[in-house]
Write an enzyme that holds these catalytic residues in place. Structure first.
Site, PDB file in Angstrom:
ATOM      1  N   ASP A  27      26.135  -0.726  48.183  1.00  0.00           N
ATOM      2  CA  ASP A  27      25.130  -1.652  47.436  1.00  0.00           C
ATOM      3  C   ASP A  27      26.080  -2.616  46.676  1.00  0.00           C
ATOM      4  O   ASP A  27      27.319  -2.456  46.538  1.00  0.00           O
ATOM      5  CB  ASP A  27      24.829  -0.752  46.170  1.00  0.00           C
ATOM      6  N   ASN A  29      25.874  -6.306  47.931  1.00  0.00           N
ATOM      7  CA  ASN A  29      26.272  -7.405  48.890  1.00  0.00           C
ATOM      8  C   ASN A  29      25.966  -8.446  48.167  1.00  0.00           C
ATOM      9  O   ASN A  29      26.429  -9.680  48.117  1.00  0.00           O
ATOM     10  CB  ASN A  29      25.559  -7.253  50.159  1.00  0.00           C
ATOM     11  N   ARG A  31      24.893  -9.401  44.877  1.00  0.00           N
ATOM     12  CA  ARG A  31      25.763  -9.813  43.788  1.00  0.00           C
ATOM     13  C   ARG A  31      27.258 -10.645  44.345  1.00  0.00           C
ATOM     14  O   ARG A  31      27.818 -11.301  43.532  1.00  0.00           O
ATOM     15  CB  ARG A  31      25.813  -8.698  42.767  1.00  0.00           C
ATOM     16  N   TRP A  32      27.998  -9.652  45.275  1.00  0.00           N
ATOM     17  CA  TRP A  32      29.158 -10.024  45.595  1.00  0.00           C
ATOM     18  C   TRP A  32      29.072 -11.681  46.082  1.00  0.00           C
ATOM     19  O   TRP A  32      29.959 -12.516  45.623  1.00  0.00           O
ATOM     20  CB  TRP A  32      29.449  -9.385  46.808  1.00  0.00           C
ATOM     21  N   THR A  73      13.167   1.831  53.518  1.00  0.00           N
ATOM     22  CA  THR A  73      11.755   1.586  53.943  1.00  0.00           C
ATOM     23  C   THR A  73      11.124   0.446  52.654  1.00  0.00           C
ATOM     24  O   THR A  73      10.241  -0.141  53.067  1.00  0.00           O
ATOM     25  CB  THR A  73      10.714   2.922  53.659  1.00  0.00           C
ATOM     26  N   ASN A  75      13.093  -2.035  51.902  1.00  0.00           N
ATOM     27  CA  ASN A  75      13.775  -3.274  51.888  1.00  0.00           C
ATOM     28  C   ASN A  75      12.925  -4.216  52.512  1.00  0.00           C
ATOM     29  O   ASN A  75      13.187  -5.529  52.546  1.00  0.00           O
ATOM     30  CB  ASN A  75      15.100  -3.065  52.742  1.00  0.00           C
ATOM     31  N   TRP A  76      11.690  -3.947  53.178  1.00  0.00           N
ATOM     32  CA  TRP A  76      10.831  -5.066  53.750  1.00  0.00           C
ATOM     33  C   TRP A  76      10.260  -5.866  52.673  1.00  0.00           C
ATOM     34  O   TRP A  76      10.072  -6.904  53.089  1.00  0.00           O
ATOM     35  CB  TRP A  76       9.642  -4.142  54.449  1.00  0.00           C
ATOM     36  N   ARG A 195      28.431   5.858  46.535  1.00  0.00           N
ATOM     37  CA  ARG A 195      27.505   4.505  46.247  1.00  0.00           C
ATOM     38  C   ARG A 195      28.360   3.579  45.541  1.00  0.00           C
ATOM     39  O   ARG A 195      29.062   4.081  44.397  1.00  0.00           O
ATOM     40  CB  ARG A 195      26.225   4.841  45.422  1.00  0.00           C
TER      41      ARG A 195
HETATM   42  C1  FPP Z   1      22.675  -3.682  49.504  1.00  0.00           C
HETATM   43  O1  FPP Z   1      22.963  -4.688  48.906  1.00  0.00           O
HETATM   44  C2  FPP Z   1      22.761  -4.031  51.067  1.00  0.00           C
HETATM   45  C3  FPP Z   1      21.674  -3.761  51.957  1.00  0.00           C
HETATM   46  C4  FPP Z   1      20.483  -3.731  51.793  1.00  0.00           C
HETATM   47  C5  FPP Z   1      22.206  -4.148  53.453  1.00  0.00           C
HETATM   48  C6  FPP Z   1      23.354  -3.376  53.931  1.00  0.00           C
HETATM   49  C7  FPP Z   1      23.530  -3.801  55.276  1.00  0.00           C
HETATM   50  C8  FPP Z   1      24.984  -4.117  55.799  1.00  0.00           C
HETATM   51  C9  FPP Z   1      26.263  -4.153  54.905  1.00  0.00           C
HETATM   52  C10 FPP Z   1      25.097  -4.674  57.009  1.00  0.00           C
HETATM   53  C11 FPP Z   1      25.533  -3.310  57.850  1.00  0.00           C
HETATM   54  C12 FPP Z   1      25.563  -3.607  59.128  1.00  0.00           C
HETATM   55  C13 FPP Z   1      25.367  -2.686  60.357  1.00  0.00           C
HETATM   56  C14 FPP Z   1      25.378  -2.807  61.669  1.00  0.00           C
HETATM   57  C15 FPP Z   1      24.850  -1.277  59.653  1.00  0.00           C
HETATM   58  P1  FPP Z   1      22.129  -5.614  48.104  1.00  0.00           P
HETATM   59  O2  FPP Z   1      21.497  -6.765  48.844  1.00  0.00           O
HETATM   60  O3  FPP Z   1      21.057  -4.770  47.586  1.00  0.00           O
HETATM   61  O4  FPP Z   1      23.034  -6.268  46.824  1.00  0.00           O
HETATM   62  P2  FPP Z   1      22.499  -6.325  45.306  1.00  0.00           P
HETATM   63  O5  FPP Z   1      22.183  -5.142  44.953  1.00  0.00           O
HETATM   64  O6  FPP Z   1      24.005  -7.068  44.726  1.00  0.00           O
HETATM   65  O7  FPP Z   1      21.422  -7.370  45.488  1.00  0.00           O
END
Ligand code: FPP
Length: 260
Positions: A27, A29, A31-32, A73, A75-76, A195
């Site tokens: 979790d 990505n 925000r990063w 499910t 994330n769509w 997590r």
């Molecule tokens: C959650 O962060 C992350 C995801 C829903 C996607 C995760 C997928 C990857 C790291 C790519 C992995 C690749 C393979 C091949 C398995 P978020 O987007 O919810 O972040 P946020 O909470 O900051 O918005």
């Protein structure tokens, strides 16, 4: 400490108490990326690099199975561009990394309702699962279009059909039978869940399988979860695990004597 220095197991970790199966909810990505003025997809790209590095580290340190929640499910419901990007990223990475996974003895599996994914991605997934099936170094499972309630509902439906067809009596339905119908039938339960990004929820991930799993939550955002962060997670796990396992056994005895 640099990641190079941590390629062998750090001396403060007990090799006999390394969790055999680790599950991760990756979790933070988005925000990063936004905190750096980048589009969210840049966070996913970096997150994929982090996952690759973690897989290698798990293998180096003796973890036998790693399961990552890549797409739920739910994330769509994200913007269509982000969903498309993730689907392409999975496919590109699979294509690019398969040869190396084969070389390094990684067995890859996918769990979830894969039938809803783009056909070309399904083909890559099937191919990588078949080609790596006999690899032994580490079992890497990626959950895509996965939801635990959906998985358990599917099991109920399958078992109900077996009863309806007269292949099974209702009395024969027990925990072991349910487990045999889960996506994870051939994998032991996770010992540790990690997590990132400060969220403290399971978010519909492996609800059945994690009934006794130790949980580790950290504020670090997924793309920053490096070997040192993983080292800290394992130290915390090893501090707790002896006590918790004893407690679990005690509960078992207590329950047994109460019901006797
Ligand atoms: C959650 O962060 C992350 C995801 C829903 C996607 C995760 C997928 C990857 C790291 C790519 C992995 C690749 C393979 C091949 C398995 P978020 O987007 O919810 O972040 P946020 O909470 O900051 O918005």
């Amino acid at each position: 400490m640099t990641s190079k220095l941590l390629s062998t197991l750090p001396s403060d970790l007990n090799p006999e108490k390394i969790p055999q199966h680790i599950a991760v909810i990756m979790d933070g990505n988005g925000r990063w990326a936004t905190s750096r003025g980048l589009p969210r997809i840049a966070g996913h790209r970096q997150g994929a690099k982090t996952l690759k590095e973690l897989l290698r580290c798990c293998k180096d340190w003796g973890v036998k199975a790693l399961t990552a929640y890549a797409f739920s499910t739910e994330n769509w419901q994200r913007p269509v561009e982000e969903v498309d990007f993730l689907m392409h990223l999975f496919e590109r990475l699979l294509h690019r990394e398969l040869a190396q996974m084969l070389r390094e003895g990684v067995r890859i599996s996918f769990i979830g309702d894969l039938s809803a994914l783009p056909k070309s991605l399904q083909t890559e997934m099937e191919r990588s699962m078949t080609e790596t099936l006999n690899n032994q170094a580490i079992h890497f499972t990626v959950a895509v279009n996965y939801g635990s309630r959906n998985e358990i509902t599917k099991v109920c439906r399958q078992v109900a059909q077996l009863v309806q067809q007269g292949k099974l009596n209702a009395e024969q339905v027990n925990e072991s039978l349910v487990e045999q119908h889960l996506y994870t039938a051939d994998t032991p339960e996770p010992d540790l869940l990690i997590r990132t990004s400060g969220e403290m929820r399971l978010s519909n991930f492996l609800l059945w399988q994690m009934a006794y799993t130790e949980m580790y939550f950290t504020d670090i955002l997924w793309p920053d979860f490096n070997r040192e962060a993983f080292h800290q997670a394992l130290l915390s796990y090893q501090r707790r695990v002896g006590v918790a396992r004893r407690r679990h056994r005690r509960f078992g005895q207590l329950k047994a004597s109460l019901s006797a």
